[in-house]
Design an enzyme around this catalytic site. Sequence first.
Site, mmCIF file in Angstrom:
data_model
loop_
_atom_site.group_PDB
_atom_site.id
_atom_site.type_symbol
_atom_site.label_atom_id
_atom_site.label_comp_id
_atom_site.label_asym_id
_atom_site.label_seq_id
_atom_site.Cartn_x
_atom_site.Cartn_y
_atom_site.Cartn_z
ATOM 1 N N ASP A 36 20.879 18.263 -9.025
ATOM 2 C CA ASP A 36 21.522 19.494 -9.487
ATOM 3 C C ASP A 36 21.370 20.697 -8.554
ATOM 4 O O ASP A 36 21.569 21.847 -8.964
ATOM 5 C CB ASP A 36 21.135 19.825 -10.940
ATOM 6 C CG ASP A 36 19.641 19.900 -11.202
ATOM 7 O OD1 ASP A 36 18.860 19.663 -10.255
ATOM 8 O OD2 ASP A 36 19.262 20.195 -12.349
ATOM 9 N N ASP A 53 14.982 17.813 -16.634
ATOM 10 C CA ASP A 53 14.382 16.703 -15.892
ATOM 11 C C ASP A 53 14.043 15.533 -16.806
ATOM 12 O O ASP A 53 13.987 14.386 -16.360
ATOM 13 C CB ASP A 53 13.079 17.156 -15.205
ATOM 14 C CG ASP A 53 13.311 18.268 -14.195
ATOM 15 O OD1 ASP A 53 14.468 18.666 -14.010
ATOM 16 O OD2 ASP A 53 12.321 18.737 -13.608
ATOM 17 N N CYS A 96 18.233 23.374 -14.425
ATOM 18 C CA CYS A 96 16.938 22.722 -14.666
ATOM 19 C C CYS A 96 16.289 23.217 -15.950
ATOM 20 O O CYS A 96 15.679 22.441 -16.679
ATOM 21 C CB CYS A 96 15.949 23.038 -13.546
ATOM 22 S SG CYS A 96 16.538 22.748 -11.892
#
Length: 380
Positions: free
Chosen positions: A253, A113, A358
């Site tokens: 994503d 992120d 992630c």
Amino acid sequence: MNRTTDDDVVVCSWNEWDPLEYVIVGRADGAMMQAPEPAVQNDLPEHGFPLGTFGPMPEDARERAGAQLDALADLLEARGVRVDRPAPLDFSREVSTPDWTQGSMAMCSAPRDVLLTVGNEILEATMSFRSRWYEYLCYRPLLEQYHRADPAFRWEAAPKPRLTDATYRPDFFREWESLSAEEQRQRIERSDWIITEKEPLFDAADVARLGKDLFVQQSMVTNQSGIDWLRRHYPDHRVHRVSYVEPLPWHIDATLIPLRPGLALVNPDRPPIREEHHRLFEQNGWELIEAPRSARTEKMPLCLCSLWLNMNCLVLDPKTVCVEATETPMMDLLDGYGFEVVPVPLYEVSAFGGGLHCATADVHRRGSLEDYFPKQIEGF
Ligand code: DAV
């Protein structure tokens, strides 16, 4: 510039699929359900966090998530990938800037992120949550080390946003709930989300990297101004502003996952708003595969992501892909496309910011900058 022959290369990654040699894996230490702030409204009374409350994530859940992240790091190392880990802060601390005070920070389990690796540069994203404003500090020891070790590493940070009240639409969540389905649909089409255009904002996880083409999703955490900023920042790339039919989107994503040149996963519940999106892939010979639904029917308690985390794969190289170990339909699909599928237990991490994509951030993939979309569409 193709730097892959340099012995001292530390940082270089142009896409989501070249052979992964060096990666950062997040940690769950000290993770918090963050304090309320304009951009986030957690209302999870059945799991101990009714609206307006915050605090440490339950210790047993945090330990299980931490153990799965450690096991992911071990698995990658066993496959020859070098792994670094962030340095957690005391996320329970109240933090402030001259403009605001925020009751707590969040966690550092989702490096994707925060860090955007494009070529030999790592860019620290602006972020748009006050609770994540300082998250880049968790990665500073690593970035300092790369900067010392790799003379070609470009260390960049996007302008830190002010995040005053003018950055957020007041009453967004209440208003959203009161809209009819048709009104919601219109707002989705306009990408009219909680953040205003006051200042450039983006999370790195709203960017999908496909060589010369970067697909950037306008979302709850990425605004048009942020996408314009990225376009000016990467003059040698083509930055496509994309959006999908999805209420309250955040991060691309679990919507578009490139797997190898010519092949990408797309989300059947989230078609692109603009028809040019699929046309661009198709006219360049790409196959788009609709992701199967998750094997799960229920999300983890305290999970703020959707069940589409089953798409959130980590590609190790164009023939090998890590998939969450319980997601049999996804594993079967990718097996059918000739991938070696590596099952990785990571379900416990879903309440800590996401899945395999992630939880990782590229430092180095072996490969060079290529153009996978030579036939462009004017105005897209
Ligand atoms: O579909 O909930 C989750 C991705 C978080 N990085 C979703 C997106």
